[in-house]
Write a protein that holds these residues in place. Structure first.
Motif, mmCIF file in Angstrom:
data_model
loop_
_atom_site.group_PDB
_atom_site.id
_atom_site.type_symbol
_atom_site.label_atom_id
_atom_site.label_comp_id
_atom_site.label_asym_id
_atom_site.label_seq_id
_atom_site.Cartn_x
_atom_site.Cartn_y
_atom_site.Cartn_z
ATOM 1 N N ALA A 189 37.675 13.493 -14.380
ATOM 2 C CA ALA A 189 37.986 13.707 -12.967
ATOM 3 C C ALA A 189 36.781 14.266 -12.220
ATOM 4 O O ALA A 189 36.523 13.902 -11.066
ATOM 5 N N ARG A 190 36.022 15.131 -12.864
ATOM 6 C CA ARG A 190 34.847 15.714 -12.209
ATOM 7 C C ARG A 190 33.771 14.663 -11.963
ATOM 8 O O ARG A 190 33.108 14.686 -10.922
ATOM 9 N N THR A 191 33.589 13.730 -12.901
ATOM 10 C CA THR A 191 32.624 12.660 -12.654
ATOM 11 C C THR A 191 33.078 11.800 -11.478
ATOM 12 O O THR A 191 32.253 11.297 -10.707
ATOM 13 N N GLY A 192 34.410 11.638 -11.343
ATOM 14 C CA GLY A 192 34.931 10.892 -10.199
ATOM 15 C C GLY A 192 34.626 11.591 -8.888
ATOM 16 O O GLY A 192 34.275 10.945 -7.894
ATOM 17 N N LEU A 193 34.750 12.923 -8.872
ATOM 18 C CA LEU A 193 34.431 13.692 -7.668
ATOM 19 C C LEU A 193 32.960 13.543 -7.302
ATOM 20 O O LEU A 193 32.618 13.359 -6.130
ATOM 21 N N GLN A 222 32.326 10.032 -5.830
ATOM 22 C CA GLN A 222 32.844 9.870 -4.475
ATOM 23 C C GLN A 222 32.039 10.704 -3.473
ATOM 24 O O GLN A 222 31.893 10.314 -2.310
ATOM 25 N N GLY A 247 34.398 8.491 -17.821
ATOM 26 C CA GLY A 247 34.186 8.746 -16.395
ATOM 27 C C GLY A 247 33.329 7.690 -15.734
ATOM 28 O O GLY A 247 33.213 6.553 -16.205
ATOM 29 N N ALA A 276 40.257 8.702 -2.621
ATOM 30 C CA ALA A 276 39.839 8.762 -4.021
ATOM 31 C C ALA A 276 39.408 10.179 -4.387
ATOM 32 O O ALA A 276 39.678 10.663 -5.496
ATOM 33 N N TYR A 277 38.741 10.863 -3.449
ATOM 34 C CA TYR A 277 38.316 12.244 -3.688
ATOM 35 C C TYR A 277 39.541 13.150 -3.858
ATOM 36 O O TYR A 277 39.581 14.000 -4.754
ATOM 37 N N ASN A 284 41.176 12.615 -7.323
ATOM 38 C CA ASN A 284 40.449 13.282 -8.404
ATOM 39 C C ASN A 284 40.607 14.802 -8.332
ATOM 40 O O ASN A 284 40.672 15.468 -9.360
ATOM 41 N N SER A 285 40.666 15.341 -7.113
ATOM 42 C CA SER A 285 40.874 16.786 -6.959
ATOM 43 C C SER A 285 42.253 17.194 -7.490
ATOM 44 O O SER A 285 42.397 18.209 -8.187
ATOM 45 N N MET A 331 43.931 15.593 -9.716
ATOM 46 C CA MET A 331 43.915 15.429 -11.168
ATOM 47 C C MET A 331 43.355 16.666 -11.842
ATOM 48 O O MET A 331 43.877 17.125 -12.863
#
Length: 262
Positions: free
Chosen positions: A9-13, A16, A72, A240-241, A244-245, A247
């Motif tokens: 999830a952090r890689t997604g943040l 984004q 990720g 999307a941000y 992930n937050s 999550m």
């Protein structure tokens, strides 16, 4: 040790956040002459193979599917979109727009050649054709102080009527640079781009020939940023941000409950 859902999830943040910065820069330059919008590209990180498809599930059978866990996403790079911007009439004789492929050449301090689509040029006190920053356009064009009716042809031929003469005099010819991979040019700020190994060497030639665009006098090329498209991308990025937050919050709550239970 398998990568945690928190890490994914952090890689997604982070991805984004990078995408939002690209969108914000595009919108900030919606009025910048000759600006080309950027697009962020992403790629998945390495997968962890918990079980590989085709391995033995028993002495006589094999797994039909595997168990692969992603770790990720990361930003692969940013690509410049080289589509043509709108040509806006200014009626200024030293405003030049490129209709098609190619770049104007500019000599930077120190002698390095930079490239630009921004043709809002001016005349120095010495008569040189220069950029807004005062850098000379290449090949060098010198306009006499008593010159009137400056004209620039589609092929870059610069002419002017000199006081006391009946026929226009040719002052020189602007040439354009083209590249095998213009997306590989490096942004240097101030609307300038620099040649890199990825862009290939500059191929300099006459405007209107060998795939190069024509030069339009009294016009400027606008930014190719589509505000509506960028705003839609921004909303998508924001959603999307948020996902992930949430999550991260959900995984954190799950771990808290597991610690309290155990």
């Amino acid at each position: 040790m398998p990568t945690s859902a928190m890490h994914v999830a952090r890689t997604g943040l982070e991805a984004q956040d990078a995408r939002m910065r690209v969108i914000a820069n595009n919108l900030a330059n919606v009025g910048t002459t000759g600006f080309k919008r950027d697009r962020a590209s992403f790629e998945t990180l390495a997968y962890q193979d918990v079980r590989v498809a085709g391995t033995q599930s028993s002495s006589e059978t094999k797994y039909a599917i595997g168990l692969n866990l992603g770790t990720g996403v990361k930003v692969q790079g940013t690509a410049r979109i080289e589509t043509q911007g709108a040509l806006n009439t200014t009626s200024n004789a030293l405003d030049l727009a490129l209709d098609g492929n190619g770049y104007f050449q500019v000599q930077m301090p120190g002698g390095q050649i930079a490239y630009t689509r921004a043709g809002n040029f001016a005349r120095s006190p010495e008569g040189q054709l220069i950029t807004a920053q005062g850098y000379p356009v290449q090949p060098g064009i010198t306009i006499p102080e008593n010159a009137t009716e400056i004209t620039v042809g589609l092929d870059g031929t610069v002419s002017a009527t000199i006081a006391g003469e009946t026929e226009p005099s040719q002052l020189g010819q602007l040439t354009l640079a083209s590249f095998a991979n213009p997306a590989g040019l490096q942004a240097a700020g101030d609307n300038f781009l620099l040649e890199t190994a990825a862009s290939g060497a500059a191929q300099v030639g006459v405007a209107g020939q060998e795939g190069r665009g024509s030069i339009r006098q009294g016009m400027l090329e606008g930014s190719n940023v589509n505000v509506v498209e960028e705003l839609v991308d921004m909303i998508e990025c924001q959603r999307a941000y948020e996902v992930n937050s949430k999550m991260i919050s959900a995984v954190d709550e799950m771990l808290r409950n597991a610690n309290q239970t155990l």
